[in-house]
Design an enzyme around this catalytic site. Structure first.
Site, PDB file in Angstrom:
ATOM      1  N   HIS A 138       0.797  -1.226   0.000  1.00 54.01           N
ATOM      2  CA  HIS A 138       0.000   0.000   0.000  1.00 54.01           C
ATOM      3  C   HIS A 138       0.833   1.281   0.000  1.00 54.01           C
ATOM      4  O   HIS A 138       0.299   2.376   0.166  1.00 54.01           O
ATOM      5  CB  HIS A 138      -0.922  -0.020   1.229  1.00 54.01           C
ATOM      6  CG  HIS A 138      -2.214   0.697   1.032  1.00 54.01           C
ATOM      7  ND1 HIS A 138      -2.731   1.584   1.932  1.00 54.01           N
ATOM      8  CD2 HIS A 138      -3.113   0.636   0.011  1.00 54.01           C
ATOM      9  CE1 HIS A 138      -3.895   2.047   1.493  1.00 54.01           C
ATOM     10  NE2 HIS A 138      -4.143   1.488   0.335  1.00 54.01           N
ATOM     11  N   LYS A 165       2.868   4.522  -1.214  1.00 52.33           N
ATOM     12  CA  LYS A 165       2.817   5.474  -2.331  1.00 52.33           C
ATOM     13  C   LYS A 165       4.045   6.360  -2.186  1.00 52.33           C
ATOM     14  O   LYS A 165       4.021   7.380  -1.491  1.00 52.33           O
ATOM     15  CB  LYS A 165       1.553   6.332  -2.299  1.00 52.33           C
ATOM     16  CG  LYS A 165       0.249   5.540  -2.403  1.00 52.33           C
ATOM     17  CD  LYS A 165      -0.372   5.333  -1.061  1.00 52.33           C
ATOM     18  CE  LYS A 165      -1.776   4.745  -1.230  1.00 52.33           C
ATOM     19  NZ  LYS A 165      -2.393   4.444   0.073  1.00 52.33           N
ATOM     20  N   ASP A 184      16.751  10.954  -7.010  1.00 50.87           N
ATOM     21  CA  ASP A 184      18.200  11.112  -6.835  1.00 50.87           C
ATOM     22  C   ASP A 184      18.627  10.814  -5.402  1.00 50.87           C
ATOM     23  O   ASP A 184      19.285  11.631  -4.739  1.00 50.87           O
ATOM     24  CB  ASP A 184      18.629  12.529  -7.235  1.00 50.87           C
ATOM     25  CG  ASP A 184      18.406  12.799  -8.720  1.00 50.87           C
ATOM     26  OD1 ASP A 184      18.449  11.837  -9.508  1.00 50.87           O
ATOM     27  OD2 ASP A 184      18.197  13.960  -9.081  1.00 50.87           O
TER      28      ASP A 184
END
Length: 209
Positions: free
Chosen positions: A124, A126, A131
């Protein structure tokens, strides 16, 4: 209490623990530093902020997503890959199948490495890391799925955290930990079969968005 009773009590506790349960680990404490860009959907444009961050990346972008259906974000990541940025994508296997609106096939067709997570009921996270091995390292996280609905219809929050190397290292370590247990796809045919309970039903994924 006799020793054998202690042994039986310990065995009962062990058997009562959920199969595959993970032992809790201490939280990671990171000093607050740098800047935090905050976007709230649907009033703010999280997608525009992500597109700018993708365009600004110079070396590497690491993605960890439950849902990824946004065409503009997929196009931007593929464009970054083509200009020489090392883009790697890790997705929840159940929510990004070929029959869905997932951009997973687009990534694979463009040569972007894609891993899928199957160990957890729901992968779940996100997250995007930009970099991470440089002083420009940044972390994107929040409730915001990489979808059109997150931009125009849902109530979401998105954070872009810059200037905090310790935080970037913590997220990078977690990303690598998940990658070590994920499956690298070489073709769509390698997507694992749907998980099913012993009675043939699909597992409960009611925690999903």
């Amino acid at each position: 209490m006799p020793a054998w009773r202690w042994l039986l009590a310990g065995l009962a506790l062990a058997l009562a623990a959920p199969v595959g349960a993970l032992a809790p680990e201490p939280s990671v404490n990171v000093a607050a530093t740098g800047t935090v860009e905050v976007i709230f959907s649907p009033w703010g444009d999280g997608e525009a902020a992500l597109l700018k961050a993708i365009d600004d990346a110079r070396e590497q972008i690491l993605v960890q997503a439950y849902l990824f259906t946004s065409k503009p974000l997929a196009r931007a990541l593929i464009a970054a890959h083509r200009r020489g940025v090392r883009v790697e994508v890790m997705l929840d296997a159940e929510s990004n199948r070929a029959a869905s609106a997932s951009r997973l096939p687009d990534f694979m067709a463009a040569g972007v490495p894609v891993w899928v997570e199957t160990r957890h009921n729901i992968a779940h996270n996100k997250v995007m890391l930009f970099d991470p091995a440089t002083v420009r390292g940044a972390v994107v996280t929040g409730s915001y799925n990489f979808t059109r609905s997150a931009r125009v219809a849902n109530a979401e929050n998105l954070l872009i955290l810059r200037g905090n190397p310790a935080l970037v290292r913590a997220y990078l370590g977690n990303w690598r930990r998940h990658k070590a247990e994920a499956q690298l796809l070489h073709s769509l045919d390698e997507l694992p079969e749907r998980k099913r309970k012993k009675d043939g039903r699909e597992p409960d994924r009611t925690l999903a968005d």
